[in-house]
Write a protein that holds these residues in place. Structure first.
Motif, PDB file in Angstrom:
ATOM      1  N   SER A 143       0.763  -1.159   0.084  1.00  0.00           N
ATOM      2  CA  SER A 143      -0.095  -0.158   0.156  1.00  0.00           C
ATOM      3  C   SER A 143       0.932   1.250   0.188  1.00  0.00           C
ATOM      4  CB  SER A 143      -1.037   0.092   1.152  1.00  0.00           C
ATOM      5  OG  SER A 143      -1.958  -0.814   1.183  1.00  0.00           O
ATOM      6  N   ALA A 144       2.324   1.123   0.268  1.00  0.00           N
ATOM      7  CA  ALA A 144       3.158   2.167   0.136  1.00  0.00           C
ATOM      8  C   ALA A 144       3.298   2.836  -1.084  1.00  0.00           C
ATOM      9  CB  ALA A 144       4.447   1.884   0.742  1.00  0.00           C
ATOM     10  N   ARG A 145       3.119   1.901  -2.091  1.00  0.00           N
ATOM     11  CA  ARG A 145       3.243   2.145  -3.544  1.00  0.00           C
ATOM     12  C   ARG A 145       1.965   1.991  -4.466  1.00  0.00           C
ATOM     13  NH1 ARG A 145       7.865  -1.338  -6.248  1.00  0.00           N
ATOM     14  NH2 ARG A 145       7.215   0.264  -7.820  1.00  0.00           N
ATOM     15  N   ASN A 146       1.001   1.337  -3.806  1.00  0.00           N
ATOM     16  CA  ASN A 146      -0.287   1.083  -4.437  1.00  0.00           C
ATOM     17  C   ASN A 146      -1.407   1.776  -3.483  1.00  0.00           C
ATOM     18  OD1 ASN A 146      -2.536   0.218  -6.021  1.00  0.00           O
ATOM     19  ND2 ASN A 146      -2.391  -1.893  -5.061  1.00  0.00           N
ATOM     20  N   ILE A 147      -1.374   3.020  -3.278  1.00  0.00           N
ATOM     21  CA  ILE A 147      -2.350   3.631  -2.222  1.00  0.00           C
ATOM     22  C   ILE A 147      -3.590   3.292  -2.325  1.00  0.00           C
ATOM     23  CG2 ILE A 147      -2.692   5.852  -1.034  1.00  0.00           C
ATOM     24  CD1 ILE A 147       0.184   5.326  -1.143  1.00  0.00           C
ATOM     25  N   PRO A 148      -4.300   2.752  -1.134  1.00  0.00           N
ATOM     26  CA  PRO A 148      -5.610   2.207  -1.335  1.00  0.00           C
ATOM     27  C   PRO A 148      -6.554   3.435  -1.208  1.00  0.00           C
ATOM     28  CG  PRO A 148      -4.730   1.852   0.771  1.00  0.00           C
ATOM     29  CD  PRO A 148      -3.599   2.218   0.006  1.00  0.00           C
ATOM     30  N   ALA A 149      -7.510   3.309  -1.961  1.00  0.00           N
ATOM     31  CA  ALA A 149      -8.282   4.818  -2.020  1.00  0.00           C
ATOM     32  C   ALA A 149      -9.319   4.512  -0.891  1.00  0.00           C
ATOM     33  CB  ALA A 149      -9.674   4.565  -3.039  1.00  0.00           C
ATOM     34  N   PRO A 220      -6.570  -7.688  -8.312  1.00  0.00           N
ATOM     35  CA  PRO A 220      -6.292  -8.442  -9.547  1.00  0.00           C
ATOM     36  C   PRO A 220      -5.058  -8.430 -10.190  1.00  0.00           C
ATOM     37  CG  PRO A 220      -7.623  -6.286 -10.117  1.00  0.00           C
ATOM     38  CD  PRO A 220      -7.364  -6.289  -8.502  1.00  0.00           C
ATOM     39  N   SER A 221      -4.203  -7.728  -9.909  1.00  0.00           N
ATOM     40  CA  SER A 221      -2.865  -7.763 -10.433  1.00  0.00           C
ATOM     41  C   SER A 221      -1.933  -8.730  -9.755  1.00  0.00           C
ATOM     42  CB  SER A 221      -2.323  -6.190 -10.440  1.00  0.00           C
ATOM     43  OG  SER A 221      -2.129  -6.013  -9.219  1.00  0.00           O
ATOM     44  N   SER A 222      -2.502  -9.299  -8.791  1.00  0.00           N
ATOM     45  CA  SER A 222      -1.741 -10.326  -7.935  1.00  0.00           C
ATOM     46  C   SER A 222      -1.517 -11.457  -8.768  1.00  0.00           C
ATOM     47  CB  SER A 222      -2.544 -10.858  -6.763  1.00  0.00           C
ATOM     48  OG  SER A 222      -1.978 -11.847  -6.315  1.00  0.00           O
ATOM     49  N   ILE A 223      -0.436 -11.989  -8.717  1.00  0.00           N
ATOM     50  CA  ILE A 223       0.461 -13.072  -9.738  1.00  0.00           C
ATOM     51  C   ILE A 223       0.205 -14.413  -8.981  1.00  0.00           C
ATOM     52  CG2 ILE A 223       2.480 -14.172 -10.883  1.00  0.00           C
ATOM     53  CD1 ILE A 223       3.428 -11.243 -11.338  1.00  0.00           C
ATOM     54  N   GLY A 257       3.250 -10.784  -3.588  1.00  0.00           N
ATOM     55  CA  GLY A 257       2.490 -11.729  -4.616  1.00  0.00           C
ATOM     56  C   GLY A 257       2.624 -11.162  -5.871  1.00  0.00           C
ATOM     57  N   GLY A 258       3.312 -10.163  -6.384  1.00  0.00           N
ATOM     58  CA  GLY A 258       3.199  -9.547  -7.410  1.00  0.00           C
ATOM     59  C   GLY A 258       2.022  -8.453  -7.610  1.00  0.00           C
ATOM     60  N   VAL A 259       1.414  -7.961  -6.717  1.00  0.00           N
ATOM     61  CA  VAL A 259       0.649  -7.216  -6.675  1.00  0.00           C
ATOM     62  C   VAL A 259       0.847  -5.694  -7.486  1.00  0.00           C
ATOM     63  CG1 VAL A 259      -1.021  -5.506  -5.418  1.00  0.00           C
ATOM     64  CG2 VAL A 259      -0.816  -8.066  -4.729  1.00  0.00           C
ATOM     65  N   VAL A 260       2.164  -5.153  -7.217  1.00  0.00           N
ATOM     66  CA  VAL A 260       2.580  -4.008  -7.838  1.00  0.00           C
ATOM     67  C   VAL A 260       2.881  -4.315  -8.990  1.00  0.00           C
ATOM     68  CG1 VAL A 260       4.310  -2.099  -7.445  1.00  0.00           C
ATOM     69  CG2 VAL A 260       3.276  -2.956  -5.395  1.00  0.00           C
TER      70      VAL A 260
END
Length: 264
Positions: A143-149, A220-223, A257-260
């Motif tokens: 969440s540091a890079r993929n800030i949750p709304a 959904p980007s999780s690998i 898990g590859g989310v970012v």
């Protein structure tokens, strides 16, 4: 790889459960003397008992202190001897819309997630530098890079941890001390289990199945397309604390898990 930490003493904050407990266990299995920390004497004593049962013969001690305040950090520091490894795991999260989150929400996240690590690093890093060896790890989040709304306040505090870790690594450059951050993604921690308790009860599904649905819908980007276990996250942290990780510093290491969705 044989990680050997028999001569090292580690402090893992917020380590009475979840990722923190898994890190404490991993470090103890590698031979480190481990100081666990939680908010209450009961939770600390319970964690010590569990660790001794799971890692017989380990050197485990504990200090109860609430790290959301400067006074709590001082309480923790007063109960410590020399520390070689500091894992800043203390953190809170609270889904809340930006327009409903007042200063109290922002301040709570800042004090616990950021300032606890600032205060402990400021107190413990100088002695590590003097001894010529040390490890500091900030347990951040994807969440540091993929800030949750729905948790902007949380994301901002986690981004601050990345900046803090990078800055401290540069501050102690050439000293033999490394400073890194580790970024878990969705993880099957105690806190997540509590947050998802209602959904588990409503659906009758296991926590693992509920979290898999969450990952597929919300990340959904999780690998790997599932939540990580606390042990999977702890494995990365224990490695970063090892002597083998001496050339890794100032890094933001993902266990998401590859989310970012990028390649760096």
């Amino acid at each position: 790889m044989n990680i050997e930490l028999k001569t090292k003493r580690a402090l893992v904050t917020a380590s009475t459960g979840g990722i923190g407990f898994a890190v404490a266990k991993g470090l103890a299995q590698a031979g480190a003397a481990v100081v666990v920390n939680g908010r209450s004497e009961r939770s600390v004593n319970d964690a010590i008992a569990r660790l001794l049962a799971e890692v017989p013969g380990a050197a485990i001690s504990g200090v109860a202190a609430d790290l959301s305040t400067a006074q709590g950090v001082e309480t923790l520091l007063a109960g410590l001897s020399a520390i070689d490894i500091l894992v800043n795991n203390a953190g809170i999260y609270q889904p809340q819309d930006f327009f409903a989150a007042g200063d109290d929400v922002w301040n709570a996240h800042w004090q616990t997630n950021v300032m606890s690590g600032v205060r402990l690093s400021r107190a413990l890093l100088p002695a590590m530098v003097e001894r010529g060896w040390g490890r500091v790890v900030f347990v951040a989040s994807e969440s540091a890079r993929n800030i949750p709304a729905d948790m902007i306040h949380y994301g901002v505090s986690k981004t601050a941890q990345l900046a803090l870790a990078r800055g401290l690594a540069k501050r102690v450059a050439g000293s033999g001390v490394t400073v890194n951050s580790v970024l878990p993604g969705p993880t099957l921690s105690d806190g997540v289990a509590e947050m998802m308790k209602g959904e588990v009860e409503r659906t009758g599904k296991s926590l693992e199945a509920v979290m898999r649905d969450f990952v597929l819908e919300q990340r959904p980007s999780s690998i790997i397309q599932r939540a990580s276990s606390v042990e999977e996250v702890a494995n990365m942290i224990v490695y970063v604390c090892s002597t083998q990780a001496s050339a890794t510093t100032g890094a933001a290491l993902r266990v998401d898990g590859g989310v970012v969705d990028d390649i760096v």
